[in-house]
Scaffold this motif. Sequence first.
Motif, PDB file in Angstrom:
ATOM      1  N   ASP A  24     -22.656  10.195   0.546  1.00 50.88           N
ATOM      2  CA  ASP A  24     -23.583   9.214   1.111  1.00 50.88           C
ATOM      3  C   ASP A  24     -25.026   9.703   1.019  1.00 50.88           C
ATOM      4  OD1 ASP A  24     -23.105  11.212   2.985  1.00 50.88           O
ATOM      5  OD2 ASP A  24     -22.560   9.851   4.618  1.00 50.88           O
ATOM      6  N   THR A  25     -25.222  11.017   1.208  1.00 50.58           N
ATOM      7  CA  THR A  25     -26.564  11.594   1.064  1.00 50.58           C
ATOM      8  C   THR A  25     -27.072  11.398  -0.358  1.00 50.58           C
ATOM      9  OG1 THR A  25     -25.785  13.303   2.593  1.00 50.58           O
ATOM     10  CG2 THR A  25     -27.943  13.634   1.570  1.00 50.58           C
ATOM     11  N   ALA A  26     -26.212  11.676  -1.339  1.00 49.58           N
ATOM     12  CA  ALA A  26     -26.612  11.539  -2.736  1.00 49.58           C
ATOM     13  C   ALA A  26     -26.923  10.089  -3.087  1.00 49.58           C
ATOM     14  CB  ALA A  26     -25.514  12.078  -3.642  1.00 49.58           C
ATOM     15  N   LEU A  27     -26.141   9.151  -2.552  1.00 48.46           N
ATOM     16  CA  LEU A  27     -26.385   7.737  -2.836  1.00 48.46           C
ATOM     17  C   LEU A  27     -27.721   7.293  -2.258  1.00 48.46           C
ATOM     18  CD1 LEU A  27     -24.974   5.267  -4.171  1.00 48.46           C
ATOM     19  CD2 LEU A  27     -24.164   4.648  -1.890  1.00 48.46           C
ATOM     20  N   LEU A  28     -28.015   7.738  -1.043  1.00 50.85           N
ATOM     21  CA  LEU A  28     -29.291   7.406  -0.419  1.00 50.85           C
ATOM     22  C   LEU A  28     -30.454   8.067  -1.175  1.00 50.85           C
ATOM     23  CD1 LEU A  28     -30.769   5.979   1.869  1.00 50.85           C
ATOM     24  CD2 LEU A  28     -30.260   7.934   3.344  1.00 50.85           C
ATOM     25  N   ALA A  29     -30.244   9.294  -1.632  1.00 50.00           N
ATOM     26  CA  ALA A  29     -31.281   9.977  -2.413  1.00 50.00           C
ATOM     27  C   ALA A  29     -31.574   9.231  -3.704  1.00 50.00           C
ATOM     28  CB  ALA A  29     -30.855  11.411  -2.711  1.00 50.00           C
ATOM     29  N   GLY A 154     -45.250  -3.934   4.557  1.00 45.11           N
ATOM     30  CA  GLY A 154     -44.914  -3.413   3.236  1.00 45.11           C
ATOM     31  C   GLY A 154     -44.021  -2.196   3.270  1.00 45.11           C
ATOM     32  N   GLY A 155     -43.777  -1.649   4.465  1.00 45.89           N
ATOM     33  CA  GLY A 155     -42.897  -0.493   4.600  1.00 45.89           C
ATOM     34  C   GLY A 155     -41.436  -0.892   4.502  1.00 45.89           C
ATOM     35  N   ALA A 156     -40.587   0.090   4.213  1.00 44.70           N
ATOM     36  CA  ALA A 156     -39.176  -0.212   3.976  1.00 44.70           C
ATOM     37  C   ALA A 156     -38.261   0.779   4.682  1.00 44.70           C
ATOM     38  CB  ALA A 156     -38.869  -0.204   2.485  1.00 44.70           C
ATOM     39  N   LEU A 157     -37.093   0.284   5.040  1.00 43.10           N
ATOM     40  CA  LEU A 157     -35.994   1.084   5.565  1.00 43.10           C
ATOM     41  C   LEU A 157     -34.919   1.184   4.494  1.00 43.10           C
ATOM     42  CD1 LEU A 157     -34.100   2.286   7.886  1.00 43.10           C
ATOM     43  CD2 LEU A 157     -33.429  -0.103   8.297  1.00 43.10           C
ATOM     44  N   LEU A 158     -34.417   2.398   4.250  1.00 44.44           N
ATOM     45  CA  LEU A 158     -33.239   2.614   3.420  1.00 44.44           C
ATOM     46  C   LEU A 158     -32.162   3.230   4.294  1.00 44.44           C
ATOM     47  CD1 LEU A 158     -34.740   4.170   0.128  1.00 44.44           C
ATOM     48  CD2 LEU A 158     -33.827   1.850   0.412  1.00 44.44           C
ATOM     49  N   VAL A 159     -31.045   2.535   4.439  1.00 42.64           N
ATOM     50  CA  VAL A 159     -29.963   3.026   5.289  1.00 42.64           C
ATOM     51  C   VAL A 159     -28.658   2.977   4.510  1.00 42.64           C
ATOM     52  CG1 VAL A 159     -29.706   0.725   6.347  1.00 42.64           C
ATOM     53  CG2 VAL A 159     -28.717   2.718   7.472  1.00 42.64           C
ATOM     54  N   VAL A 160     -27.870   4.039   4.601  1.00 44.76           N
ATOM     55  CA  VAL A 160     -26.579   4.110   3.926  1.00 44.76           C
ATOM     56  C   VAL A 160     -25.472   4.057   4.973  1.00 44.76           C
ATOM     57  CG1 VAL A 160     -26.554   6.654   3.941  1.00 44.76           C
ATOM     58  CG2 VAL A 160     -25.174   5.413   2.259  1.00 44.76           C
ATOM     59  N   HIS A 161     -24.417   3.308   4.658  1.00 44.31           N
ATOM     60  CA  HIS A 161     -23.214   3.370   5.487  1.00 44.31           C
ATOM     61  C   HIS A 161     -22.021   2.819   4.730  1.00 44.31           C
ATOM     62  CE1 HIS A 161     -23.075  -0.912   6.883  1.00 44.31           C
ATOM     63  NE2 HIS A 161     -24.394  -0.843   7.008  1.00 44.31           N
ATOM     64  N   ALA A 210      -2.936  -1.619   2.685  1.00 48.49           N
ATOM     65  CA  ALA A 210      -1.908  -0.603   2.512  1.00 48.49           C
ATOM     66  C   ALA A 210      -2.103   0.081   1.167  1.00 48.49           C
ATOM     67  CB  ALA A 210      -0.520  -1.244   2.586  1.00 48.49           C
ATOM     68  N   GLY A 211      -2.097   1.386   1.183  1.00 46.04           N
ATOM     69  CA  GLY A 211      -2.230   2.145  -0.060  1.00 46.04           C
ATOM     70  C   GLY A 211      -3.658   2.410  -0.494  1.00 46.04           C
ATOM     71  N   ASP A 212      -4.631   1.843   0.209  1.00 48.32           N
ATOM     72  CA  ASP A 212      -6.030   2.106  -0.145  1.00 48.32           C
ATOM     73  C   ASP A 212      -6.326   3.595  -0.006  1.00 48.32           C
ATOM     74  OD1 ASP A 212      -6.697  -0.447  -0.765  1.00 48.32           O
ATOM     75  OD2 ASP A 212      -7.904  -0.845   1.008  1.00 48.32           O
ATOM     76  N   ASP A 213      -6.969   4.147  -1.020  1.00 48.74           N
ATOM     77  CA  ASP A 213      -7.361   5.552  -0.942  1.00 48.74           C
ATOM     78  C   ASP A 213      -8.843   5.744  -1.249  1.00 48.74           C
ATOM     79  OD1 ASP A 213      -7.385   5.005  -3.636  1.00 48.74           O
ATOM     80  OD2 ASP A 213      -5.985   6.587  -4.212  1.00 48.74           O
ATOM     81  N   ARG A 214      -9.613   4.635  -1.182  1.00 50.37           N
ATOM     82  CA  ARG A 214     -11.046   4.712  -1.435  1.00 50.37           C
ATOM     83  C   ARG A 214     -11.811   3.878  -0.410  1.00 50.37           C
ATOM     84  NH1 ARG A 214     -12.907   3.002  -7.135  1.00 50.37           N
ATOM     85  NH2 ARG A 214     -11.799   1.083  -6.557  1.00 50.37           N
ATOM     86  N   GLU A 215     -13.068   4.204  -0.241  1.00 54.27           N
ATOM     87  CA  GLU A 215     -13.972   3.390   0.558  1.00 54.27           C
ATOM     88  C   GLU A 215     -15.238   3.148  -0.255  1.00 54.27           C
ATOM     89  OE1 GLU A 215     -16.166   4.941   3.902  1.00 54.27           O
ATOM     90  OE2 GLU A 215     -15.924   7.008   3.213  1.00 54.27           O
ATOM     91  N   GLU A 216     -15.914   2.063   0.070  1.00 59.30           N
ATOM     92  CA  GLU A 216     -17.165   1.749  -0.600  1.00 59.30           C
ATOM     93  C   GLU A 216     -18.340   2.122   0.299  1.00 59.30           C
ATOM     94  OE1 GLU A 216     -19.165  -1.966  -3.066  1.00 59.30           O
ATOM     95  OE2 GLU A 216     -18.036  -2.389  -1.236  1.00 59.30           O
ATOM     96  N   LEU A 217     -19.309   2.814  -0.288  1.00 66.12           N
ATOM     97  CA  LEU A 217     -20.567   3.093   0.400  1.00 66.12           C
ATOM     98  C   LEU A 217     -21.635   2.136  -0.109  1.00 66.12           C
ATOM     99  CD1 LEU A 217     -20.649   6.996   0.142  1.00 66.12           C
ATOM    100  CD2 LEU A 217     -19.844   5.609   2.068  1.00 66.12           C
ATOM    101  N   VAL A 218     -22.545   1.756   0.764  1.00 71.32           N
ATOM    102  CA  VAL A 218     -23.647   0.869   0.363  1.00 71.32           C
ATOM    103  C   VAL A 218     -24.962   1.432   0.888  1.00 71.32           C
ATOM    104  CG1 VAL A 218     -22.159  -1.173   0.412  1.00 71.32           C
ATOM    105  CG2 VAL A 218     -23.542  -0.602   2.424  1.00 71.32           C
ATOM    106  N   VAL A 219     -26.031   1.154   0.158  1.00 71.74           N
ATOM    107  CA  VAL A 219     -27.382   1.409   0.650  1.00 71.74           C
ATOM    108  C   VAL A 219     -28.071   0.063   0.822  1.00 71.74           C
ATOM    109  CG1 VAL A 219     -29.653   2.417   0.189  1.00 71.74           C
ATOM    110  CG2 VAL A 219     -27.579   3.664  -0.455  1.00 71.74           C
ATOM    111  N   ILE A 220     -28.595  -0.172   2.004  1.00 68.07           N
ATOM    112  CA  ILE A 220     -29.345  -1.394   2.308  1.00 68.07           C
ATOM    113  C   ILE A 220     -30.830  -1.059   2.334  1.00 68.07           C
ATOM    114  CG2 ILE A 220     -29.865  -3.090   4.114  1.00 68.07           C
ATOM    115  CD1 ILE A 220     -26.887  -3.006   4.850  1.00 68.07           C
ATOM    116  N   ARG A 221     -31.606  -1.889   1.662  1.00 66.63           N
ATOM    117  CA  ARG A 221     -33.068  -1.764   1.702  1.00 66.63           C
ATOM    118  C   ARG A 221     -33.623  -2.961   2.476  1.00 66.63           C
ATOM    119  NH1 ARG A 221     -37.984  -3.252  -0.631  1.00 66.63           N
ATOM    120  NH2 ARG A 221     -39.423  -1.498  -0.980  1.00 66.63           N
TER     121      ARG A 221
END
Length: 226
Positions: A24-29, A154-161, A210-221
């Motif tokens: 998540d840190t890398a995605l936000l970076a 004009g400022g922005a927020l970048l949040v990952v979750h 059932a059987g899911d072994d992944r999650e999706e990360l998103v960055v919102i601007r």
Amino acid sequence: MSAVDIRGAVHPLVLPGVYAPQDDTALLAGAFADEPLEPGAHVLDVGTGSGALALTAARRGARVTAVDLSWRAVCTTRVNAWRSGLRVRVLRGNLFAPVRGRVFDLVLANPPYVPAPRGGTRPRGRARAWDAGRDGRLVLDRLCREAPAHLRPGGALLVVHSALSDPGRSLAELRAAGLKAAVVRRHWIGLGPVLRQRREWLHRRGLLSAGDDREELVVIRAERVF
């Protein structure tokens, strides 16, 4: 989640109990790298952890303030700034409390967002870095409510979750506060040890199939347009 390096950064020292840079840190970076940033721009890193993102911003010539609730994280970030020869103002406190009344050109946030079965009690110890109530929004809702007041026009927020903690709700709350908000990055990763332990509970809640072994990360601007 697996540990990762932040591109172009010295690998940070991470004291025990401090959240280490991960996917998540890398995605936000990566999203941060796409942001135009004037020299001397004021950047706030909320929930800085080891300070990896704060140091990345300082390398770009920003005036950086980093905040974390954990004393260990505050000390870790200060040490990492010293090791890197970078100037970062590091404050201890809960979200925006230490910067009340201040506004920034950019706010970076990697808050706790993992849904937790014992959501009625506040997390303790290391779990404070990831556990965020039964819906994963214990911190996210506050962040979405309070961040707009700390953005310059004009400022922005970048949040990952995680997508498990309802990005649609984050978008709705930020837009209701008058910000222009959109998902700008998505990335699928394997379930880490915490989510693997909670897979059955997440399945019962309808958050994982059932059987899911992944999650999706998103960055919102989210941008303050006026």
